[in-house]
Motif scaffolding. Structure first.
Motif, PDB file in Angstrom:
ATOM      1  N   ASP A  27       0.831  -1.201   0.000  1.00  0.00           N
ATOM      2  CA  ASP A  27       0.000   0.000   0.000  1.00  0.00           C
ATOM      3  C   ASP A  27       0.867   1.253   0.000  1.00  0.00           C
ATOM      4  OD1 ASP A  27      -2.516  -1.123  -0.094  1.00  0.00           O
ATOM      5  OD2 ASP A  27      -2.603  -1.410   2.078  1.00  0.00           O
ATOM      6  N   ALA A  28       0.495   2.199  -0.809  1.00  0.00           N
ATOM      7  CA  ALA A  28       1.218   3.472  -0.835  1.00  0.00           C
ATOM      8  C   ALA A  28       0.855   4.269   0.418  1.00  0.00           C
ATOM      9  CB  ALA A  28       0.849   4.252  -2.088  1.00  0.00           C
ATOM     10  N   PRO A  29       1.819   5.002   0.977  1.00  0.00           N
ATOM     11  CA  PRO A  29       1.498   5.829   2.145  1.00  0.00           C
ATOM     12  C   PRO A  29       0.490   6.915   1.767  1.00  0.00           C
ATOM     13  CG  PRO A  29       3.877   5.828   1.678  1.00  0.00           C
ATOM     14  CD  PRO A  29       3.203   5.143   0.536  1.00  0.00           C
ATOM     15  N   ILE A  33       4.850  12.834   3.450  1.00  0.00           N
ATOM     16  CA  ILE A  33       6.008  12.196   4.075  1.00  0.00           C
ATOM     17  C   ILE A  33       7.044  13.304   4.228  1.00  0.00           C
ATOM     18  CG2 ILE A  33       7.868  10.494   3.752  1.00  0.00           C
ATOM     19  CD1 ILE A  33       6.204   8.930   1.922  1.00  0.00           C
ATOM     20  N   LEU A  35      10.769  14.211   4.018  1.00  0.00           N
ATOM     21  CA  LEU A  35      12.050  13.687   3.544  1.00  0.00           C
ATOM     22  C   LEU A  35      13.145  14.493   4.239  1.00  0.00           C
ATOM     23  CD1 LEU A  35      11.202  13.381  -0.265  1.00  0.00           C
ATOM     24  CD2 LEU A  35      11.129  11.584   1.469  1.00  0.00           C
ATOM     25  N   PHE A  50       6.831  15.972   1.268  1.00  0.00           N
ATOM     26  CA  PHE A  50       6.528  15.322  -0.011  1.00  0.00           C
ATOM     27  C   PHE A  50       5.132  14.716   0.074  1.00  0.00           C
ATOM     28  CE2 PHE A  50       6.566  11.198  -2.320  1.00  0.00           C
ATOM     29  CZ  PHE A  50       6.670  11.675  -3.613  1.00  0.00           C
ATOM     30  N   HIS A  52       2.832  12.188  -0.959  1.00  0.00           N
ATOM     31  CA  HIS A  52       2.829  10.921  -1.688  1.00  0.00           C
ATOM     32  C   HIS A  52       1.534  10.779  -2.484  1.00  0.00           C
ATOM     33  CE1 HIS A  52       3.449   6.688  -2.595  1.00  0.00           C
ATOM     34  NE2 HIS A  52       4.697   6.861  -2.287  1.00  0.00           N
ATOM     35  N   HIS A  55       1.240  12.498  -5.803  1.00  0.00           N
ATOM     36  CA  HIS A  55       1.996  11.934  -6.928  1.00  0.00           C
ATOM     37  C   HIS A  55       1.384  10.633  -7.428  1.00  0.00           C
ATOM     38  CE1 HIS A  55       4.971  14.801  -5.328  1.00  0.00           C
ATOM     39  NE2 HIS A  55       5.554  14.755  -6.507  1.00  0.00           N
ATOM     40  N   PHE A  58       1.489   9.028 -11.051  1.00  0.00           N
ATOM     41  CA  PHE A  58       2.689   8.414 -11.643  1.00  0.00           C
ATOM     42  C   PHE A  58       2.781   6.942 -11.264  1.00  0.00           C
ATOM     43  CE2 PHE A  58       3.536  12.920 -11.142  1.00  0.00           C
ATOM     44  CZ  PHE A  58       3.940  13.259 -12.428  1.00  0.00           C
ATOM     45  N   CYS A  60       4.310   3.700  -9.797  1.00  0.00           N
ATOM     46  CA  CYS A  60       5.147   3.473  -8.607  1.00  0.00           C
ATOM     47  C   CYS A  60       6.626   3.365  -8.986  1.00  0.00           C
ATOM     48  CB  CYS A  60       4.768   2.184  -7.880  1.00  0.00           C
ATOM     49  SG  CYS A  60       3.016   1.968  -7.565  1.00  0.00           S
ATOM     50  N   TRP A  67      11.944  -1.520  -7.511  1.00  0.00           N
ATOM     51  CA  TRP A  67      10.890  -2.339  -6.899  1.00  0.00           C
ATOM     52  C   TRP A  67      10.348  -3.354  -7.905  1.00  0.00           C
ATOM     53  CZ3 TRP A  67       5.115  -1.172  -6.355  1.00  0.00           C
ATOM     54  CH2 TRP A  67       4.535  -1.988  -5.377  1.00  0.00           C
ATOM     55  N   CYS A  76      15.005   5.478  -0.177  1.00  0.00           N
ATOM     56  CA  CYS A  76      15.993   5.941  -1.156  1.00  0.00           C
ATOM     57  C   CYS A  76      17.409   5.830  -0.598  1.00  0.00           C
ATOM     58  CB  CYS A  76      15.712   7.399  -1.525  1.00  0.00           C
ATOM     59  SG  CYS A  76      14.004   7.715  -1.992  1.00  0.00           S
ATOM     60  N   THR A  77      17.555   6.070   0.708  1.00  0.00           N
ATOM     61  CA  THR A  77      18.887   6.144   1.308  1.00  0.00           C
ATOM     62  C   THR A  77      19.306   4.839   1.982  1.00  0.00           C
ATOM     63  OG1 THR A  77      17.830   7.099   3.248  1.00  0.00           O
ATOM     64  CG2 THR A  77      18.819   8.641   1.702  1.00  0.00           C
TER      65      THR A  77
HETATM   66  C1  HEC Z   1       6.794  10.688  -7.416  1.00  0.00           C
HETATM   67  C2  HEC Z   1       7.548   9.621  -6.776  1.00  0.00           C
HETATM   68  C3  HEC Z   1       6.786   8.465  -6.142  1.00  0.00           C
HETATM   69  C4  HEC Z   1       5.791   7.673  -6.698  1.00  0.00           C
HETATM   70  C5  HEC Z   1       5.156   7.782  -8.066  1.00  0.00           C
HETATM   71  C6  HEC Z   1       5.475   6.679  -5.684  1.00  0.00           C
HETATM   72  N1  HEC Z   1       6.245   6.867  -4.576  1.00  0.00           N
HETATM   73 FE1  HEC Z   1       6.219   5.744  -2.886  1.00  0.00          FE
HETATM   74  N2  HEC Z   1       7.572   7.004  -2.019  1.00  0.00           N
HETATM   75  C7  HEC Z   1       8.218   8.026  -2.665  1.00  0.00           C
HETATM   76  C8  HEC Z   1       9.189   8.622  -1.770  1.00  0.00           C
HETATM   77  C9  HEC Z   1      10.127   9.785  -2.105  1.00  0.00           C
HETATM   78  C10 HEC Z   1       9.111   7.905  -0.568  1.00  0.00           C
HETATM   79  C11 HEC Z   1       9.948   8.116   0.673  1.00  0.00           C
HETATM   80  C12 HEC Z   1      11.157   7.212   0.535  1.00  0.00           C
HETATM   81  C13 HEC Z   1      12.172   7.361   1.639  1.00  0.00           C
HETATM   82  O1  HEC Z   1      11.780   7.648   2.781  1.00  0.00           O
HETATM   83  O2  HEC Z   1      13.362   7.182   1.348  1.00  0.00           O
HETATM   84  C14 HEC Z   1       8.079   6.891  -0.761  1.00  0.00           C
HETATM   85  C15 HEC Z   1       7.721   5.951   0.191  1.00  0.00           C
HETATM   86  C16 HEC Z   1       6.901   4.884  -0.041  1.00  0.00           C
HETATM   87  C17 HEC Z   1       6.641   3.836   0.912  1.00  0.00           C
HETATM   88  C18 HEC Z   1       7.191   3.778   2.329  1.00  0.00           C
HETATM   89  C19 HEC Z   1       8.541   3.112   2.320  1.00  0.00           C
HETATM   90  C20 HEC Z   1       9.184   3.195   3.691  1.00  0.00           C
HETATM   91  O3  HEC Z   1       9.695   2.193   4.144  1.00  0.00           O
HETATM   92  O4  HEC Z   1       9.172   4.261   4.280  1.00  0.00           O
HETATM   93  C21 HEC Z   1       5.788   2.935   0.319  1.00  0.00           C
HETATM   94  C22 HEC Z   1       5.214   1.671   0.938  1.00  0.00           C
HETATM   95  C23 HEC Z   1       5.511   3.442  -1.014  1.00  0.00           C
HETATM   96  N3  HEC Z   1       6.203   4.629  -1.208  1.00  0.00           N
HETATM   97  C24 HEC Z   1       4.694   2.818  -1.934  1.00  0.00           C
HETATM   98  C25 HEC Z   1       4.388   3.327  -3.187  1.00  0.00           C
HETATM   99  C26 HEC Z   1       3.454   2.693  -4.122  1.00  0.00           C
HETATM  100  C27 HEC Z   1       2.723   1.376  -3.879  1.00  0.00           C
HETATM  101  C28 HEC Z   1       3.386   3.508  -5.219  1.00  0.00           C
HETATM  102  C29 HEC Z   1       2.513   3.363  -6.458  1.00  0.00           C
HETATM  103  C30 HEC Z   1       1.094   3.232  -6.209  1.00  0.00           C
HETATM  104  C31 HEC Z   1       4.297   4.634  -4.971  1.00  0.00           C
HETATM  105  N4  HEC Z   1       4.874   4.490  -3.737  1.00  0.00           N
HETATM  106  C32 HEC Z   1       4.518   5.678  -5.852  1.00  0.00           C
HETATM  107  C33 HEC Z   1       8.006   8.447  -3.940  1.00  0.00           C
HETATM  108  C34 HEC Z   1       7.067   7.943  -4.811  1.00  0.00           C
END
Ligand code: HEC
Ligand code: HEC
Length: 133
Positions: A27-29, A33, A35, A50, A52, A55, A58, A60, A67, A76-77
């Protein structure tokens, strides 16, 4: 009799198609968030808020580019990723340097390009992402 059996199998197949991938999906957050600079880095700029959810249009993997669609999403880090936190001069152009990765991907690689193309996008100026402290 025979027909209802077939219908049952079909229904199970269809359910499987939709349900099983959902069990794997991550699941997307929701919402924002923060950063921040990685631990041990003395931040010069304010952390970046940021959105989430903002965005969601776009793919994932545009951002989570390593992924596989199933496993837990890495930060990322994380180690082995953009894990140079304090770059020596010659490392400043290395994409493993987290600062370069974020700026190249978010600012140069995306916002600036979309802006040039005349599309609506996020901030391209320093203070747009790092609000003045
Ligand atoms: C525009 C860029 C972008 C898109 C598109 C995106 N994400 Fe992310 N997402 C991020 C960023 C930046 C983070 C924070 C990463 C970090 O803390 O290093 C994040 C964090 C996450 C995390 C938490 C990871 C963690 O351990 O903190 C999850 C789960 C996640 N995204 C799922 C998804 C899913 C599922 C999709 C698609 C439906 C998606 N993201 C689309 C940029 C994006
Ligand atoms: C699209 C958003 C975005 C823009 C625009 C942007 N940055 Fe960043 N910047 C980030 C993100 C995300 C990080 C990584 C998280 C963090 O360290 O705050 C970061 C990290 C940094 C860091 C390392 C951490 C720290 O606070 O010392 C510095 C310095 C920095 N940016 C300076 C700048 C400067 C100067 C500009 C303008 C030329 C700029 N940024 C433009 C998103 C942006």
């Amino acid at each position: 009799m025979k027909r209802s059996w077939l219908v049952g199998v079909m229904a199970a197949l269809v359910a499987g198609l939709f349900l099983i991938p959902n069990l794997w999906a991550v699941d997307a957050p929701k919402g924002d968030i923060m950063l921040k600079a990685p631990a041990g880095v003395k931040a010069k700029k304010a952390p970046v808020k940021f959105s989430h959810t903002g965005h969601a249009a776009f793919d994932c993997t545009k951002c989570h580019h390593t992924w596989d669609g199933k496993a837990a999403i890495k930060k990322c880090t994380d180690a082995g990723c953009h894990d140079i936190y304090k770059a020596k001069e010659k490392q400043k152009k290395d994409i493993k340097y987290y600062y370069k990765a974020y700026h190249d991907m978010c600012m140069k690689g995306c916002h600036t390009d979309l802006k040039k193309a005349g599309k609506k996008t996020g901030p391209t100026a320093c203070n747009g992402c790092h609000p003045k402290k």
